[in-house]
Design a protein around this motif. Structure first.
Motif, mmCIF file in Angstrom:
data_model
loop_
_atom_site.group_PDB
_atom_site.id
_atom_site.type_symbol
_atom_site.label_atom_id
_atom_site.label_comp_id
_atom_site.label_asym_id
_atom_site.label_seq_id
_atom_site.Cartn_x
_atom_site.Cartn_y
_atom_site.Cartn_z
ATOM 1 N N VAL A 271 0.830 -1.215 0.000
ATOM 2 C CA VAL A 271 0.000 0.000 0.000
ATOM 3 C C VAL A 271 0.856 1.253 0.000
ATOM 4 O O VAL A 271 2.048 1.222 0.347
ATOM 5 N N GLU A 272 0.236 2.350 -0.419
ATOM 6 C CA GLU A 272 0.928 3.638 -0.261
ATOM 7 C C GLU A 272 -0.060 4.640 0.317
ATOM 8 O O GLU A 272 -1.272 4.514 0.137
ATOM 9 N N TYR A 273 0.494 5.600 1.032
ATOM 10 C CA TYR A 273 -0.375 6.641 1.575
ATOM 11 C C TYR A 273 0.398 7.958 1.560
ATOM 12 O O TYR A 273 1.552 8.029 1.990
ATOM 13 N N LYS A 274 -0.302 8.988 1.022
ATOM 14 C CA LYS A 274 0.314 10.321 0.949
ATOM 15 C C LYS A 274 -0.484 11.253 1.862
ATOM 16 O O LYS A 274 -1.697 11.378 1.699
ATOM 17 N N TYR A 275 0.228 11.816 2.824
ATOM 18 C CA TYR A 275 -0.448 12.748 3.737
ATOM 19 C C TYR A 275 -0.035 14.169 3.359
ATOM 20 O O TYR A 275 1.135 14.536 3.453
ATOM 21 N N LYS A 276 -0.998 14.981 2.892
ATOM 22 C CA LYS A 276 -0.717 16.357 2.461
ATOM 23 C C LYS A 276 -1.702 17.295 3.132
ATOM 24 O O LYS A 276 -2.895 17.013 3.183
ATOM 25 N N LYS A 277 -1.176 18.371 3.670
ATOM 26 C CA LYS A 277 -2.074 19.350 4.275
ATOM 27 C C LYS A 277 -1.476 20.717 4.001
ATOM 28 O O LYS A 277 -0.295 20.955 4.274
ATOM 29 N N GLN A 278 -2.252 21.579 3.422
ATOM 30 C CA GLN A 278 -1.716 22.905 3.105
ATOM 31 C C GLN A 278 -2.553 23.963 3.808
ATOM 32 O O GLN A 278 -3.771 24.005 3.658
ATOM 33 N N SER A 279 -1.899 24.725 4.642
ATOM 34 C CA SER A 279 -2.595 25.860 5.256
ATOM 35 C C SER A 279 -1.591 26.988 5.282
ATOM 36 O O SER A 279 -0.447 26.812 4.863
ATOM 37 N N GLY A 280 -1.972 28.133 5.803
ATOM 38 C CA GLY A 280 -1.045 29.267 5.823
ATOM 39 C C GLY A 280 0.284 28.870 6.454
ATOM 40 O O GLY A 280 0.321 28.112 7.405
ATOM 41 N N GLY A 281 1.371 29.315 5.907
ATOM 42 C CA GLY A 281 2.680 28.962 6.449
ATOM 43 C C GLY A 281 3.071 27.558 6.008
ATOM 44 O O GLY A 281 2.737 27.116 4.914
ATOM 45 N N HIS A 282 3.807 26.871 6.918
ATOM 46 C CA HIS A 282 4.266 25.516 6.591
ATOM 47 C C HIS A 282 3.103 24.566 6.372
ATOM 48 O O HIS A 282 2.131 24.559 7.117
ATOM 49 N N GLY A 283 3.197 23.676 5.379
ATOM 50 C CA GLY A 283 2.204 22.613 5.186
ATOM 51 C C GLY A 283 2.700 21.348 5.849
ATOM 52 O O GLY A 283 3.657 21.349 6.629
#
Length: 697
Positions: free
Chosen positions: A486-498
């Motif tokens: 399996v693969e899993y990509k965790y991405k979160k983008q908010s102001g400043g660092h993601g």
């Protein structure tokens, strides 16, 4: 109470089936010896030995109590024990302190399971014993039947010392087999009378049996017996004492506890035939010399004692019940507790009469007494002097196998409950409290459902705290049968660092169910930098605590991180840990997840007649019978493997199937895959529970 030397002491335990009349016999002894001016009744809740609120409410004994009485210049420590099997721990403690036993048989009910269990205990501890048949004032009580049944069970060692005289269906007197004389009760007086004609044949049989036993005590007696001579009463009594003390004769007598009939003769016979402690042996280890120390209840040797029971009562405080094994214990003596490595001044010495402490100045070897407020002392501890340090072996105590989950009704009472339960476990060694952290539950172990019920009741009435019992959670585990990628990509983008973490992982069975997981890395070319490997492993470590199938702990999984990607700015340990947690959930669900259940290795000991029923019942519980081993006394040990879920309620079912004659024990063997129907049911139930209460039950 006067001070008694070793030769003037008798320690007698009352044993028998529940309801056979042990407590009312102790009450009659207390009344005759002048402790009480009127006899209490079990049903009225005013007896000397059943003094706790629970005993008074339920009308049966729950704990062992001691009633010391003075009789004709002797001290008899009467130890009254419970008859119900849930309180067997109390009986085992009492037997370890006793020098002889009276097995009480209800003349109306005859021999019951408790009678046989009492006999087995006496055999185990080599206790001289009497059989006392109670309730002889009841119409259909039969002394002759009990004598016949006991003889059939245990052979010719049964020797009736007395025979009943009945007139118009009433119990009016007794015949003394030794003196061949009759006696009648007239009011409180015992007056001589003729032996009724209908009893003469039976008297002759009983008398012949006694004479044979007397003749066998020496060659000289044997010659005289065959020469047709008769023995004097003194010779008969001396020979019988030897026989009773070595267990080759078991006297049988009878009476009515409520009417106090047959009590004088029974008390006299205890003094005449039962051994004083000076005739019994007891040995420990001298820790200074590492040699066996023969204490043998010798008053001239160094002081030593043994704590055979602890009473922790919210009203009367804590008492350690002791038996003095050697020397003479005096007020303010310094005693060293070998097991706890502590020296304590014992302060005052008491004898307990039920729950009433009576102060005495000293206790001689062989006597039973009580010490108050020995803070560190526990049941089974050895006490001696620092100069001669003696350790005595512990007596066997039954293991509790019945358990329930418990929760406090009021969250604020958690500390109070654990303190109260701790006190109760000091008092009753067959209560255990186990914290099952893995399944987030606390378990209460006891000898049976009634035992646990009484613990709950005592907590409420004595300690003013309330607990609820419920069915315990089974310690299921989860594992996988196949492989997954399996693969899993965790991405979160908010102001400043993601946040960015990307993992590719393989999951497969590790083959080792003793470990939750194995973690390995096969990352090439720095696709995931090495400093994030620990974060990925931490994600796996956190995930195995609650599996994705049914939120049970996961075992036997191999996780390999072989690829992924990272972001030079947004990647963090937190992001890779989260990615690993999600990859684990996905990976396990794709790798054929299965539930594992704990399998117990079970041994059931039952009389031959019940083996078919037991094996049929084990099959219903998904048990696999592995074999049967015959035992002495016409019993079998059935060995089986059984899922833990199949053992719930087994104690009650086994007792009802075997009339209380069956015993069982079990221990954890291994984990095995659950059948698909059980798994489906458990996963559905668990999902509903988790949905209902996300914080876990």
């Amino acid at each position: 109470m006067n001070i008694y030397t070793t030769d003037k002491i008798r320690n007698v335990v009352l044993l028998g089936h529940g309801g056979s009349g042990k407590t009312s016999l102790a009450e009659a002894f207390g009344y005759l010896s002048g402790i009480t001016s009127r006899m209490g009744k079990v049903d009225d809740g005013n007896t000397l030995s059943d003094y706790s609120k629970e005993e008074q409410k339920r009308h049966f004994s729950i704990s062992t109590s001691v009633i010391p009485i003075e009789w004709e210049g002797y001290k008899i420590n009467i130890i009254d024990t419970p008859g119900y099997f849930d309180f067997v721990g109390e009986v085992e403690e009492a037997v370890s302190a006793a020098g002889a036993a009276i097995i009480v048989v209800n003349g109306k009910s005859g021999i019951e399971v408790g009678t046989q269990k009492a006999w087995e205990l006496c055999e185990k501890y080599k206790l001289p014993r009497f059989i006392y048949v109670s309730n002889m004032d009841v119409d259909n009580a039969s002394f002759r039947q009990v004598v016949e049944d006991m003889t059939n069970l245990y052979g010719k060692k049964m020797a009736p010392f007395h025979l009943p005289i009945r007139e118009n269906e009433k119990f009016v007197g007794y015949i003394n087999v030794i003196t061949e004389s009759g006696n009648r009760w007239e009011g409180k007086e015992v007056v001589p009378c003729d032996v009724p004609d209908y009893s003469r044949a039976n008297l002759q049989i009983c008398r012949d049996t006694l004479m044979e036993a007397v003749a066998e005590t020496s060659e000289e007696f044997m010659e005289r017996y065959f020469g047709g001579e008769t023995f004097s009463e003194a010779e008969i009594r001396a020979a019988l004492r030897t026989n009773v003390c070595d267990g080759s004769i078991v006297p049988m007598t009878m009476g009515s506890n409520i009417l106090c009939q047959g009590m004088y003769t029974l008390l006299d016979d205890i003094i005449k035939y039962m051994p004083s402690p000076e005739n019994r042996e007891v040995a420990g280890i001298n820790l200074k010399t590492n040699e066996i120390y023969h204490a043998d209840y010798d008053f001239a040797k160094a002081k030593s004692a043994y704590i055979w029971k602890t009473i922790v009562d919210p009203f009367i405080g804590k008492y350690s019940l002791i038996k003095v094994n050697s020397g003479v214990l005096k007020t303010d003596d310094l005693l060293y507790n070998v097991d706890r490595d502590i020296e304590e001044k014992i302060g005052k010495i008491y004898v307990l009469q039920g729950n009433k402490p009576i102060e005495v100045s000293e206790l001689h070897a062989g006597d039973i007494g009580a010490l108050a407020k020995l803070t560190a002392a526990r049941t089974g501890n050895s006490l001696s002097t620092k100069a001669t340090t003696i350790k005595y072996g512990k007596f066997d105590i039954s293991t509790p196998y019945t358990y329930m989950r418990y929760k406090p009704k009021n969250k604020a009472d958690v500390d109070k409950i654990s303190q109260a339960l701790q006190k109760m476990t000091h008092e009753d060694l067959t209560i255990r409290v186990v914290n099952d952290a893995e399944n987030r539950q606390t378990l209460l172990y006891g000898m049976g459902d009634q035992h646990l019920d009484i613990v709950v009741s005592r907590l409420l009435n004595e300690y003013k705290v309330e607990i609820e019992l419920s069915r315990p959670k089974i310690a299921y585990k989860e594992t996988i049968k196949k492989q997954s990628d399996v693969e899993y990509k965790y991405k979160k983008q908010s102001g400043g660092h993601g946040q960015y973490g990307h993992v590719k992982m393989r999951f497969s069975p590790s083959g080792d169910l003793t470990k939750p997981y194995e973690f390995a890395t096969e990352v090439v070319g720095g696709a995931v930098p090495k400093n994030f490997f620990p974060a990925v492993e931490k994600g796996i470590q956190e995930s195995v605590g609650r599996g994705p199938l049914a939120a049970y702990p996961v075992v036997g999984v191999k996780a390999v991180l072989y690829d992924g990607s990272y972001h030079p700015v947004d990647s963090s340990e937190m992001a890779f840990k989260t990615a690993a947690i999600q990859a684990f959930k996905k990976g396990v669900m794709e790798a054929g997840p299965v539930l594992l259940e704990p399998i117990m290795s079970l041994k059931v000991t039952v009389p031959d007649a019940y083996t078919g029923d037991i094996m049929g019942d084990l099959n219903k519980r998904r048990g696999r019978v592995l074999g049967m081993n015959p035992m002495s006394g016409g019993r079998q040990i059935i060995e089986a493997d059984i899922p833990m879920s199949g053992l719930f309620g087994y104690c009650t079912d086994l007792r009802s199937m075997t009339g209380g004659r069956g015993d069982y024990s079990y221990e954890f063997a291994r984990y095995e895959q659950t059948p698909s129907d059980v798994q489906e049911k458990e996963v559905a139930a668990r999902a509903a529970k988790v949905a209902e209460n996300n914080a876990d039950d």
